[in-house]
Write an enzyme that holds these catalytic residues in place. Structure first.
Site, mmCIF file in Angstrom:
data_model
loop_
_atom_site.group_PDB
_atom_site.id
_atom_site.type_symbol
_atom_site.label_atom_id
_atom_site.label_comp_id
_atom_site.label_asym_id
_atom_site.label_seq_id
_atom_site.Cartn_x
_atom_site.Cartn_y
_atom_site.Cartn_z
ATOM 1 N N TYR A 1 0.928 -0.861 0.157
ATOM 2 C CA TYR A 1 0.045 0.185 0.326
ATOM 3 C C TYR A 1 0.892 1.183 0.089
ATOM 4 C CZ TYR A 1 -3.552 3.717 1.270
ATOM 5 O OH TYR A 1 -4.124 5.100 1.415
ATOM 6 N N LYS B 1 1.181 4.530 -3.039
ATOM 7 C CA LYS B 1 0.968 5.560 -2.868
ATOM 8 C C LYS B 1 2.509 7.383 -3.074
ATOM 9 C CE LYS B 1 -3.251 5.649 -1.462
ATOM 10 N NZ LYS B 1 -4.589 6.184 -2.138
ATOM 11 N N THR C 1 -13.193 5.813 6.205
ATOM 12 C CA THR C 1 -14.063 4.960 4.823
ATOM 13 C C THR C 1 -14.149 4.027 5.277
ATOM 14 O OG1 THR C 1 -11.774 4.954 3.685
ATOM 15 C CG2 THR C 1 -12.767 7.382 3.951
#
Length: 268
Positions: free
Chosen positions: A141, A145, A178
């Site tokens: 991850y 990014k 989220t």
């Protein structure tokens, strides 16, 4: 103002479109299917969009997965790298001609790409971008990014060298409450559930910097910025490495099957 929502959730799309139409009093809002984990789907989306013959003044790259179990996209890429990074890389490049046609001096079109503070702990292994020598969801991850920041900076260099009326900036939304966290450790999910209101931004708050980058007059004609809380800040030092930017861009072009214009742009 025409708003296109690109996504792969057909079931929730009608409600989202309706809500935006009601809140903005703008009936020119529609959904087009696009699965960023599929290069084929991205190309189909771009074809459908271009058939509409509408301008593209702002492209916001905001899709992603976070810390998912080891798995690959339909094209065989590790999912974080393939969806979070390569999907946006291809989508942006296929829409650059429309962005350039839509921008004008004093009113540039804009590319806004959403990265994360996680990029600060990311490492880009150019010899193993797919994590095949040992998979870590956290590392995968963070790498995706980090790649998005390098991509944005190189894109801005290309656009500036071409004299294009398009700018590219990257934003850090902060820690936002989220569904991205559904794959993290259960203890983290529990803390999020109990204290999310205190530690986490709401989705609306998390979108502020993206909206700022998309519309503020303060960034007219300015690109290559890393923005957090509507202010420019420094990204990880390695993201300013021009050779690494160029190498990642070239490899990404190979992976997605598009032409690398870097050499022609800077030698012309």
């Amino acid at each position: 103002m025409h708003v296109i929502l690109a996504g792969n959730n057909d079931s929730s799309a009608p409600d989202v479109v309706r809500k935006i139409q009601e809140e903005t009093l703008n009936d020119k809002v529609e959904f087009l299917y696009c699965d960023l984990a599929s290069l084929r789907s991205i190309r189909q989306f771009v074809q459908k969009f271009k058939k509409k013959k509408i301008p593209l003044h702002v492209l916001v790259n905001n899709a992603g997965v976070m810390m998912v179990p080891e798995r690959t996209t339909e094209d065989g890429f590790e999912e974080h790298f393939g969806l979070n990074y390569l999907g946006h890389f291809l989508l942006t490049n296929l829409l650059l001609d429309t962005l350039k046609e839509s921008g004008a001096p004093g009113r540039s079109a804009r590319v806004v790409t959403v990265s994360s503070a996680t990029h600060y702990i990311g490492e880009l292994d150019m010899d193993d971008l797919q994590g095949s020598r040992g998979y870590s969801p956290h590392a995968a991850y963070a790498q995706s990014k980090l790649a998005l920041v390098l991509f944005t900076y190189h894109l801005q260099r290309l656009l500036a060298a071409q004299g294009s009326p398009v700018t590219a900036n990257v934003v850090d939304p902060g820690v936002v409450n989220t569904d991205l966290y559904r794959h993290v450790f259960w203890g983290t999910r529990l803390i999020k559930k109990l204290f999310g209101w205190w530690f986490f931004k709401t989705p609306d708050e998390g979108a502020w910097t993206s909206v700022y980058a998309a519309v503020t007059p303060d960034l007219e004609g300015l690109g290559g910025r890393y923005l957090y809380n509507e202010k420019e800040t420094k990204s990880l030092a390695v993201t300013y490495d021009l050779d690494l930017q160029t190498e990642l861009w070239a490899r990404s072009c190979q992976m997605t099957g598009i032409t690398d214009v870097t050499q022609d742009t800077f030698s012309g």
